[in-house]
Design an enzyme around this catalytic site. Structure first.
Site, short mmCIF file in Angstrom:
data_model
loop_
_atom_site.label_atom_id
_atom_site.label_comp_id
_atom_site.label_asym_id
_atom_site.label_seq_id
_atom_site.Cartn_x
_atom_site.Cartn_y
_atom_site.Cartn_z
N GLU A 204 -6.23 -0.28 10.51
CA GLU A 204 -6.63 -1.42 9.69
C GLU A 204 -5.87 -2.68 10.09
O GLU A 204 -6.41 -3.79 10.02
CB GLU A 204 -6.44 -1.10 8.20
CG GLU A 204 -5.07 -1.37 7.62
CD GLU A 204 -4.00 -0.38 8.08
OE1 GLU A 204 -4.31 0.47 8.92
OE2 GLU A 204 -2.85 -0.49 7.63
N ASP A 205 -4.64 -2.49 10.58
CA ASP A 205 -3.86 -3.67 10.99
C ASP A 205 -4.41 -4.27 12.28
O ASP A 205 -4.45 -5.48 12.44
CB ASP A 205 -2.38 -3.30 11.14
CG ASP A 205 -2.18 -1.98 11.85
OD1 ASP A 205 -3.18 -1.32 12.21
OD2 ASP A 205 -1.01 -1.60 12.05
N LEU B 195 0.87 -1.16 0.00
CA LEU B 195 0.00 0.00 0.00
C LEU B 195 0.91 1.22 0.00
O LEU B 195 1.84 1.30 0.80
CB LEU B 195 -0.86 -0.01 1.25
CG LEU B 195 -1.95 1.04 1.33
CD1 LEU B 195 -3.14 0.60 0.50
CD2 LEU B 195 -2.39 1.23 2.77
N ASN C 37 -9.02 7.11 -0.99
CA ASN C 37 -7.87 6.81 -0.16
C ASN C 37 -8.35 6.15 1.11
O ASN C 37 -8.80 6.80 2.05
CB ASN C 37 -7.13 8.12 0.15
CG ASN C 37 -5.98 7.90 1.09
OD1 ASN C 37 -5.57 6.76 1.33
ND2 ASN C 37 -5.48 8.97 1.65
#
Ligand code: NAG
Ligand code: NAG
Ligand code: NAG
Ligand code: NAG
Ligand code: NAG
Ligand code: NAG
Length: 908
Positions: A821-822, A655, A712
């Site tokens: 997000e992780d 990303l 994004n």
């Protein structure tokens, strides 16, 4: 060899000659001077004695001394010359030396390259052999068999509809294995089966659910099943003969209604059986009310009540799973709807009056036992009301315990109860009623573990193998009521929490909204027919480059490959993982719940492994056993993937965000990585990318794609792009600095732990005692619970899960903060597997030192991560992350081995 010997000889000569000559020359000069000086002294002393000084002689002497001085100076000059010559020669020698060194290292590099090539060639040879073997006809899905256009002369159902089962009433020929299970819905606007209108919520939500379903077809002639929406109708059906008439008039009823599914979904507690005296032909029934005589196991379906939302996230109203023990150990509210004893004979016409009385007295015993428990064990804080004392009882069947109060009042009670008692109706023949199902539904929803008295009660969607309700509740025969207290007291906290968690997951997956209920009904039917579900959707991978794009060549210097001193594996041609190989086998088992039972996945991390010898005896296609099965250290290890699965490759997903130079050097570092299938760059930027082709950096051998994103969003990192053709995904940040051996090692470890996140930087969640909440922590620690997806392997299955199955609220939070997000991925995987991630190698951080500062350092970034943790806990209802004190290093790491042997990896 000859060259080096020559150079060696030259070296010896060059060194000895100047050294020896220098030594001798200086010796001669010094001696001469010393002799002269000694002589001078001696003469002076003699003259002192004799006192006869000849001036001529003195001057003579002086001249000699002068001469000797000159000699000394010239000797010195000579020495200087020689010295400079020596230095020149010295420089030449070191020049030769470096040349030797560079020849040596280039020889080593060439040799390594040669060894690598050898490995690659050998691998290619095996690949080709396999290709020939594999070429034996590949199994393809057969042509779809279409149902006959006209159904020739219908026959009556066997005996009576009550004898119907799948094998004698269902027409399988309408549902060819490759038909994709087409479902036709009779438009509920056009058909009305009762004199009163269909409940409008049921009508709209079922239509909505079907419209969203991939199985819906508007072409009735090819449909496998026909759905007929009959209820919920307010007040029930009064004229049954009219229902029968209207069913027969359905356009595809075909005389006997085969493959028709009659739905009577309960929206209200007053929903009743509408089919009791209706000839439903060969049609299947789906409703909540069934008697033993009426219910055809494996044919009809017991539905939960449809009292929730139409669709969408369902977690919002649910209480947390923890603490295990709530205010009340057990609660029950209800009133037995039974006539006085004298009317019982009429009620139970099929039972002897004495038996009836026994039944009723059993019910009385239950009520009395509950009362005794309440008095005797005040600490357990039982909450029993067997008369609906403070609230209105719902209307219900005879012999049934009516629900008390409103949905809201029951919610309050259930959310404070550890267990919730559900007493089956008096009549053993009544195996399911709307109110029993409503009680089970509400108990699951609010986390009060259902304790069902009366084992004859059927559970929602029972006997279908798709869901295992038994993990989430207790069922006891009514006669066990005196032991009830003992049983529920004996259950430890860990089981309470797990049962509650299972109940919540069942509720969220199968019952929570009309959409889920309809998905489940269809899944159950499809499952009976052994039809694979609809394949899960891949996300298209649009390129950021348009057709008119002409790549500019950017010269990128090869970075010094660090840690790449070993052979790490063969360079292979890109090879996709095999997809959809379990269409007709293991279609349910590989899906754990929580998960997605409604879609077919190309592969899952839960596929079984073969017995050890299978790969040597007939099933070895694709396997790369180490040393061909004989095992081995470094050399053999680097040549083969080994392990318990056939060889495979991985896809790197990077990303990137507005940092071209960082990206370019990241790509350059990945050059020459074995087992790499493809690099996918997710271009998370509204601005167009620089006009260079990243392919130039990697060499044309590597396919790589740069994906355009709509917005994004960090969620883009986990989209299941169709360009990802391998099961293994290595997700890395553009500034992640990983060595090749580390990546290879991570990949090998992941292959043995396919259902886990396997990666490098560890983090953990810490309990803040004062704040009573969770904190995110990145300090060094001997325990971890997360592995950051800035450098981690995971299965593509989790990309589907993240994008389609995980609650939308979590993805929204990720977008809101542009962060977390992780964490979300770690929560998801731990929630599904109940296992912590795996950390490999000693690396705790992974950012490249020279790169521009990453976002993650600033304070607010951390604050958001604390908030994310606590929000995700709210969504899941508990903290799914698990601690681990475990780190993986390669097998021979720090083991002393003989000199002639190599390790698996030199440094890890
Ligand atoms: C299995 O299902 C997938 C997805 O529907 C399909 O593409 C594939 O052809 C099927 N394979 C076989 C052998 O049926
Ligand atoms: C029931 O429906 C049938 C057929 O529609 C009709 O003939 C009959 O009169 C109805 N009976 C009642 C009680 O409404
Ligand atoms: C009990 O039976 C009597 C006579 O059979 C009847 O009048 C009465 O209504 C019944 N009671 C109930 C509650 O059904
Ligand atoms: C008990 O169930 C059986 C079977 O459905 C039925 O025949 C009987 O009338 C039922 N009794 C009551 C009170 O519903
Ligand atoms: C392709 O992209 C370039 C710039 O990125 C743009 O100038 C050009 O118009 C695009 N061509 C097409 C056919 O869209
Ligand atoms: C991390 O460690 C440092 C130094 O030991 C400490 O001051 C800091 O509070 C720790 N941070 C967290 C979040 O625990």
């Amino acid at each position: 060899m000859r060259l080096s010997r020559l150079i060696g000889l030259l070296l010896v000569i060059l060194i000895t000659v100047p050294l020896v000559s220098h030594y001798y020359i200086s010796k001669i000069g010094e001696e001469a001077i010393n002799n002269v000086a000694a002589e001078g002294h001696h003469r002076t002393r003699t003259l002192d004695h004799v006192e006869e000084i000849s001036t001529a002689k003195v001057s003579d002497l002086r001249a000699r001394i002068e001469e000797l001085r000159k000699i000394k100076a010239s000797v010195n000059n000579e020495l200087r010359d020689l010295e400079s010559k020596r230095q020149k020669l010295h420089a030449e020698i070191s020049g030769y030396n470096t040349h030797i060194e560079s020849l040596k290292s280039s020889y080593e590099a060439t040799n390594l390259e040669f060894q690598k090539l050898k490995v690659t060639i050998e691998n290619t040879r095996i690949e080709q052999e396999e290709l020939i073997k594999r070429n034996t006809p590949e199994v393809l899905a057969p042509q779809r068999i279409l149902p006959p256009i006209r159904h020739e002369g219908h026959t009556d159902p066997p005996g009576s509809p009550s004898r119907c089962l799948m094998h004698n009433c269902f027409d399988f020929s309408r549902c060819s294995l490759s038909s994709q299970f087409p479902v036709f819905l009779y438009n509920p606007e056009e058909y009305n089966f009762a004199d009163v209108p269909l409940d409008s919520f049921i009508k709209s939500s079922v239509t909505q659910a079907l419209n969203a379903s991939p199985y819906l077809t508007y072409e009735p002639s090819i449909a496998c099943v026909y759905l007929v929406l009959i209820g919920d109708v307010l007040g029930g059906l009064r004229n049954t003969s009219s229902l029968e008439q209207r069913l027969k008039q359905l356009s595809h009823w075909n005389g006997d209604g085969h493959n028709h599914v009659l739905l009577n979904l309960a929206r209200h507690g007053g929903n009743r059986d509408v089919f009791s005296s209706v000839n439903t032909g060969r049609a299947l029934l789906v409703q909540s009310t069934f008697t033993e005589q009426q219910f055809r196991r494996g044919f009809d379906v017991i539905a939960p009540p449809s009292v929730g939302e139409a669709q969408g996230d369902v977690w919002l109203d649910l209480p947390p799973i923890v603490p295990a023990r709530r205010k009340h150990l057990l609660s029950f509210h209800g009133r037995l709807n039974a006539p006085p004893l004298s009317n019982l004979s009429a009620l139970h016409s099929n039972l002897l009056s004495s038996e009836t009385e026994q039944l009723l007295s059993l019910e009385k015993t239950i009520a009395e036992t509950l009362k005794r428990m309440e008095v005797k064990f005040p600490a357990d804080n039982f909450l029993f009301d067997v008369t609906c004392a403070n609230s209105k009882a719902e209307e219900c069947l005879n012999g049934e315990w009516a629900l008390c109060g409103t949905a809201e009042s029951r919610t309050t009670i259930l959310q404070q109860s550890t267990f919730s008692l559900i007493i089956a109706p008096l009549n053993y023949s009544v195996i399911s009623t709307v109110q029993t199902q409503l009680r089970i539904y509400e108990a699951f929803k609010h986390g009060a573990i259902p304790v069902i008295l009366g084992k004859y009660t059927e559970l929602p969607f029972a006997n279908e193998g798709l869901l295992q309700t038994d993990k989430a509740l207790l069922r006891l025969p009514k006669q066990r009521v005196p032991e009830l207290h003992f049983v529920i007291r004996s259950i430890p906290d860990v089981d309470v929490l797990e049962m509650r968690r299972q109940g919540r997951i069942l509720w969220e997956t199968f019952f929570g909204s009309t959409r889920k209920i309809m998905d489940s009904v269809l899944a159950i039917l499809r499952h009976r027919l052994n039809l694979p579900s609809f394949p899960v959707r891949d996300v298209p991978t649009p390129s950021v480059f348009n057709d008119s794009f002409i790549p500019l060549t950017e010269v990128v210097t090869d970075p010094e490959p660090d840690g790449e001193v070993d052979i790490l594996g063969p360079m292979e041609t890109p090879m996709a993982s095999l997809r959809f190989r379990h269409n007709f086998s293991l279609t349910v088992d590989p899906h754990p719940i929580p998960g997605d039972p409604f879609h077919l996945y190309p592969y899952t991390p839960f596929e079984p492994v073969m017995p050890g010898e299978a790969k040597f005896r007939g099933s070895g296609l694709g396997f790369r056993p180490i040393g061909k099965g004989a095992g081995g250290a470094g050399k053999e290890f680097s040549e083969a993937l080994g392990g318990n699965h056939p060889r495979e490759q991985f896809t790197i997903v990077i990303l990137t965000f507005e940092r071209e130079s960082v990206l370019i050097s990241a790509l350059a570092r990945l050059k020459g990585l074995p087992h790499l299938n493809k690099i996918l760059v997710v271009w998370n930027n509204h601005l167009p990318p620089p006009m260079i082709s990243f392919g130039q950096i990697l060499g044309s051998k590597f396919t790589q794609q740069v994906v355009k994103t709509n917005k994004n969003s960090l969620n883009n990192r986990f989209l299941p792009y169709d360009a990802i053709e391998t099961e293994a995904i290595l997700s890395i940040d553009d500034d992640a600095h990983l060595r090749h051996d580390e990546i290879m090692f991570g990949f090998r470890v992941w292959r043995e732990n396919r259902e886990r996140v396997v990666g490098f930087p560890g983090r953990f969640h810490a309990w803040d005692v004062n704040g009573e909440s969770w904190n995110y922590n990145s300090n060094y620690s001997c325990e971890l619970s997360m592995v950051l997806t800035g450098a981690a392997f995971f299965h593509k299955y989790y990309a589907y899960m993240y994008s389609y199955v995980m609650p939308q609220a979590i993805r929204d939070k990720v977008d809101e903060y542009l962060n977390c997000e992780d964490l979300a991925m770690n929560f998801l995987v731990s929630h599904i597997t109940r296992k912590p991630p795996i950390k490999v190698t000693s690396r705790w951080t992974f950012r490249c030192p020279g790169c521009p500062q990453a976002l993650s350092v600033d304070h607010s970034h951390f604050q958001e991560r604390h908030k994310c943790l606590n929000f995700f806990v709210e969504v899941y209802g508990y903290m799914p992350l698990l601690n681990t004190q475990f780190r993986v290093d390669s097998v021979l790491f720090k083991t002393r081995i003989p000199h002639d042997k190599q390790k698996c990896f030199k440094f890890i």
